[in-house]
Enzyme design. Structure first.
Site, PDB file in Angstrom:
ATOM      1  N   GLU A 215       4.925  -5.040   6.932  1.00  0.00           N
ATOM      2  CA  GLU A 215       3.582  -4.190   8.095  1.00  0.00           C
ATOM      3  C   GLU A 215       4.316  -3.759   9.213  1.00  0.00           C
ATOM      4  O   GLU A 215       3.975  -2.282   9.590  1.00  0.00           O
ATOM      5  CB  GLU A 215       2.675  -4.411   7.939  1.00  0.00           C
ATOM      6  CG  GLU A 215       1.348  -4.221   6.942  1.00  0.00           C
ATOM      7  CD  GLU A 215       1.727  -5.691   5.675  1.00  0.00           C
ATOM      8  OE1 GLU A 215       2.277  -6.029   6.261  1.00  0.00           O
ATOM      9  OE2 GLU A 215       0.836  -5.272   4.586  1.00  0.00           O
TER      10      GLU A 215
ATOM     11  N   ALA B 259       0.984  -1.627   0.230  1.00  0.00           N
ATOM     12  CA  ALA B 259      -0.490  -0.177  -0.148  1.00  0.00           C
ATOM     13  C   ALA B 259       0.657   1.267  -0.181  1.00  0.00           C
ATOM     14  O   ALA B 259       2.148   0.904   0.170  1.00  0.00           O
ATOM     15  CB  ALA B 259      -0.695  -0.200   1.348  1.00  0.00           C
TER      16      ALA B 259
ATOM     17  N   GLU C  89      -0.468  -9.415  -0.980  1.00  0.00           N
ATOM     18  CA  GLU C  89      -2.301  -9.447  -0.947  1.00  0.00           C
ATOM     19  C   GLU C  89      -2.671  -9.468  -2.102  1.00  0.00           C
ATOM     20  O   GLU C  89      -3.358 -10.354  -2.528  1.00  0.00           O
ATOM     21  CB  GLU C  89      -2.632  -8.423   0.856  1.00  0.00           C
ATOM     22  CG  GLU C  89      -1.934  -8.767   1.855  1.00  0.00           C
ATOM     23  CD  GLU C  89      -1.759  -7.416   2.616  1.00  0.00           C
ATOM     24  OE1 GLU C  89      -1.643  -6.488   2.855  1.00  0.00           O
ATOM     25  OE2 GLU C  89      -2.769  -7.711   3.713  1.00  0.00           O
TER      26      GLU C  89
ATOM     27  N   GLY D 234       0.828  -5.333   0.582  1.00  0.00           N
ATOM     28  CA  GLY D 234      -0.785  -5.256  -0.138  1.00  0.00           C
ATOM     29  C   GLY D 234      -0.181  -5.928  -1.160  1.00  0.00           C
ATOM     30  O   GLY D 234      -1.136  -6.306  -1.831  1.00  0.00           O
TER      31      GLY D 234
HETATM   32  N1  CAA Z   1       4.818   3.628  -0.661  1.00  0.00           N
HETATM   33  C1  CAA Z   1       4.960   4.550  -1.198  1.00  0.00           C
HETATM   34  N2  CAA Z   1       6.177   4.596  -1.588  1.00  0.00           N
HETATM   35  C2  CAA Z   1       7.324   3.725  -1.832  1.00  0.00           C
HETATM   36  C3  CAA Z   1       6.805   2.383  -1.288  1.00  0.00           C
HETATM   37  C4  CAA Z   1       5.139   2.066  -0.475  1.00  0.00           C
HETATM   38  N3  CAA Z   1       4.786   0.865   0.008  1.00  0.00           N
HETATM   39  N4  CAA Z   1       7.591   1.614  -1.588  1.00  0.00           N
HETATM   40  C5  CAA Z   1       8.494   1.953  -2.322  1.00  0.00           C
HETATM   41  N5  CAA Z   1       8.277   3.074  -2.492  1.00  0.00           N
HETATM   42  C6  CAA Z   1       9.170   4.526  -2.830  1.00  0.00           C
HETATM   43  C7  CAA Z   1       9.738   5.000  -1.888  1.00  0.00           C
HETATM   44  O1  CAA Z   1       9.977   6.237  -1.111  1.00  0.00           O
HETATM   45  C8  CAA Z   1      11.293   5.137  -3.348  1.00  0.00           C
HETATM   46  O2  CAA Z   1      10.199   6.782  -3.229  1.00  0.00           O
HETATM   47  P1  CAA Z   1      11.528   8.090  -3.232  1.00  0.00           P
HETATM   48  O3  CAA Z   1      12.125   7.343  -4.948  1.00  0.00           O
HETATM   49  O4  CAA Z   1      10.874   9.169  -3.996  1.00  0.00           O
HETATM   50  O5  CAA Z   1      11.892   8.219  -2.493  1.00  0.00           O
HETATM   51  C9  CAA Z   1      10.856   4.497  -4.118  1.00  0.00           C
HETATM   52  O6  CAA Z   1       9.607   3.652  -4.088  1.00  0.00           O
HETATM   53  C10 CAA Z   1      11.739   3.803  -4.389  1.00  0.00           C
HETATM   54  O7  CAA Z   1      11.875   2.959  -2.894  1.00  0.00           O
HETATM   55  P2  CAA Z   1      13.477   2.657  -2.291  1.00  0.00           P
HETATM   56  O8  CAA Z   1      14.365   3.419  -2.841  1.00  0.00           O
HETATM   57  O9  CAA Z   1      13.151   2.133  -0.919  1.00  0.00           O
HETATM   58  O10 CAA Z   1      13.922   1.337  -2.732  1.00  0.00           O
HETATM   59  P3  CAA Z   1      14.493  -0.322  -2.231  1.00  0.00           P
HETATM   60  O11 CAA Z   1      15.693  -1.573  -3.496  1.00  0.00           O
HETATM   61  O12 CAA Z   1      16.032   0.613  -1.708  1.00  0.00           O
HETATM   62  O13 CAA Z   1      14.074  -0.851  -1.292  1.00  0.00           O
HETATM   63  C11 CAA Z   1      12.224  -2.155  -0.995  1.00  0.00           C
HETATM   64  C12 CAA Z   1      12.843  -1.108  -2.326  1.00  0.00           C
HETATM   65  C13 CAA Z   1      12.563  -2.675   0.292  1.00  0.00           C
HETATM   66  C14 CAA Z   1      10.592  -2.562  -1.815  1.00  0.00           C
HETATM   67  C15 CAA Z   1      11.470  -0.495  -0.031  1.00  0.00           C
HETATM   68  O14 CAA Z   1      11.631   0.016  -0.718  1.00  0.00           O
HETATM   69  C16 CAA Z   1      10.310  -1.074   0.551  1.00  0.00           C
HETATM   70  O15 CAA Z   1      10.963  -1.370   2.002  1.00  0.00           O
HETATM   71  N6  CAA Z   1       9.332  -0.357   0.998  1.00  0.00           N
HETATM   72  C17 CAA Z   1       8.028  -0.098   1.218  1.00  0.00           C
HETATM   73  C18 CAA Z   1       7.389  -1.782   1.591  1.00  0.00           C
HETATM   74  C19 CAA Z   1       6.261  -1.623   2.924  1.00  0.00           C
HETATM   75  O16 CAA Z   1       6.770  -1.728   4.272  1.00  0.00           O
HETATM   76  N7  CAA Z   1       5.109  -2.546   2.473  1.00  0.00           N
HETATM   77  C20 CAA Z   1       4.119  -2.890   2.996  1.00  0.00           C
HETATM   78  C21 CAA Z   1       3.125  -1.292   3.411  1.00  0.00           C
HETATM   79  S1  CAA Z   1       2.399  -1.343   4.006  1.00  0.00           S
HETATM   80  C22 CAA Z   1       1.202  -2.396   3.278  1.00  0.00           C
HETATM   81  O17 CAA Z   1       1.140  -2.918   2.264  1.00  0.00           O
HETATM   82  C23 CAA Z   1      -0.411  -2.446   4.196  1.00  0.00           C
HETATM   83  C24 CAA Z   1      -1.825  -3.485   3.882  1.00  0.00           C
HETATM   84  O18 CAA Z   1      -1.356  -4.620   4.130  1.00  0.00           O
HETATM   85  C25 CAA Z   1      -1.830  -3.294   2.386  1.00  0.00           C
END
Ligand code: CAA
Length: 295
Positions: free
Chosen positions: A169, A103, A149, A146
């Site tokens: 999460e 998400a 999911e 998500g």
């Molecule tokens: N939401 C918004 N933006 C996201 C995102 C997310 N879930 N995941 C990645 N991005 C964005 C980053 O903010 C970044 O944007 P900017 O360039 O503007 O800073 C861009 O995508 C690239 O990401 P990274 O620089 O972080 O890339 P990385 O290769 O270093 O890491 C990753 C990749 C490990 C996937 C890391 O991005 C990450 O941990 N993302 C979040 C994963 C996460 O926590 N997901 C769960 C979300 S909550 C949810 O989903 C609830 C539910 O049950 C529905």
């Protein structure tokens, strides 16, 4: 465009009367079919017979983070493919680096409890799980939160060999909200699901296959084509029978064994009311390929 919309509105009114929800759903479909463009996804018809609905999540800079707009477009695309009589199966995919990284955290950051509770935030994501036609997820790269999911809402998951699945999460101070504690547990069992949900550790494609989350693993550049090939095969069968198979397998998640077996038996009986059951068996006896008419 205006005349297409007026024409569609008249048809909707005639067909659906005063059912505002259905009329608005059909109008959304007509609007996006007329404009032919989505902002966050790409859709097309694939396969030799163009009978596979193809949906590619296309927000690569944000690793396909599932913002509201993206998920609404996915719902619209499913509406469109469900209404399309030529489409027998759908493939959902993302990019090589990310299927979807969850998400949209930036979008969620400022939301308050009353807002997410009152608006039943994430409820519309379940459109994917309720799709009447089979959906195959072709996953490369990250399928996190998500992203994992929505892959699990699909009927079959194919993974590229570098895919990673996880429910991180907990690192954000929240919990999975679209099936990560429920579908994942049913797919891989309590101990493995607990480990992923409680530690945010990721599961490799190979482990996901071993655990039953994923049905097959392919080289990164082959997974989408393999998903389309399987979708074409599914689309070659009777759409009624395919829908019955999907409904019966899904029923096993909701029913006791005896209820499920009863449901299965009655659904099996009901195939005897279709022309396609007759055609399938006749073609077998005649040693020819069946010609299903979806009737
Ligand atoms: N939401 C918004 N933006 C996201 C995102 C997310 N879930 N995941 C990645 N991005 C964005 C980053 O903010 C970044 O944007 P900017 O360039 O503007 O800073 C861009 O995508 C690239 O990401 P990274 O620089 O972080 O890339 P990385 O290769 O270093 O890491 C990753 C990749 C490990 C996937 C890391 O991005 C990450 O941990 N993302 C979040 C994963 C996460 O926590 N997901 C769960 C979300 S909550 C949810 O989903 C609830 C539910 O049950 C529905």
């Amino acid at each position: 465009m205006a005349s297409i919309a007026m024409f569609a509105r008249t048809i909707c009114k005639n067909a659906l009367g005063n059912n505002k929800t259905l009329t608005s759903r059909y109008m959304q479909v007509v609007r996006c079919m007329s404009s032919g463009k989505f902002e966050y996804i790409i859709t097309e018809k694939r396969g030799e017979k163009k009978n596979v609905g193809f949906v590619k999540l296309n927000r690569p800079k944000a690793l396909n983070a599932l913002c509201d707009g993206l998920m609404k477009e996915v719902s619209q695309a499913l509406d469109e493919f469900e209404l399309d009589k030529d489409i027998g199966c759908i493939v959902l995919t993302g990019g090589d680096r990310a299927f979807a990284a969850g998400a949209d955290i930036k979008e969620m950051l400022e939301r308050e409890y009353a807002q997410v509770y009152g608006g039943n935030f994430l409820n519309h994501w379940s459109r994917l799980a309720s799709c009447e036609k089979p959906v195959i997820a072709a996953v490369n790269g990250y399928a996190l939160g998500g992203g994992c999911e929505i892959a699990m809402m699909c009927d079959i998951i194919y993974a590229g060999e570098k895919a990673q699945f996880g429910q991180p999460e907990i690192t954000l101070g929240t919990i999975p909200g679209a099936g990560g504690t429920q579908r994942l547990t049913k797919a891989i069992g309590k101990s493995k699901a607990m480990e992923l949900v409680l530690t945010a550790n990721r599961m490799s494609a190979q482990e996901a296959e071993k655990s039953g989350l994923v049905s097959k693993v392919f080289p990164v550049d082959e997974v989408v084509n393999e998903a389309v090939k399987t979708a074409e095969k599914i689309a070659s069968f009777s759409k009624i029978t395919v829908a019955m198979c999907k409904e019966a397998v899904n029923a096993s998640y909701e029913m006791s064994l005896n209820e499920g077996l009863h449901f299965e038996k009655r659904t099996f009986h009901s195939t005897f009311a279709t022309n396609d059951r007759k055609e399938g068996m006749t073609a077998f006896i005649d040693k020819r390929t069946p010609e299903f008419t979806d009737s």
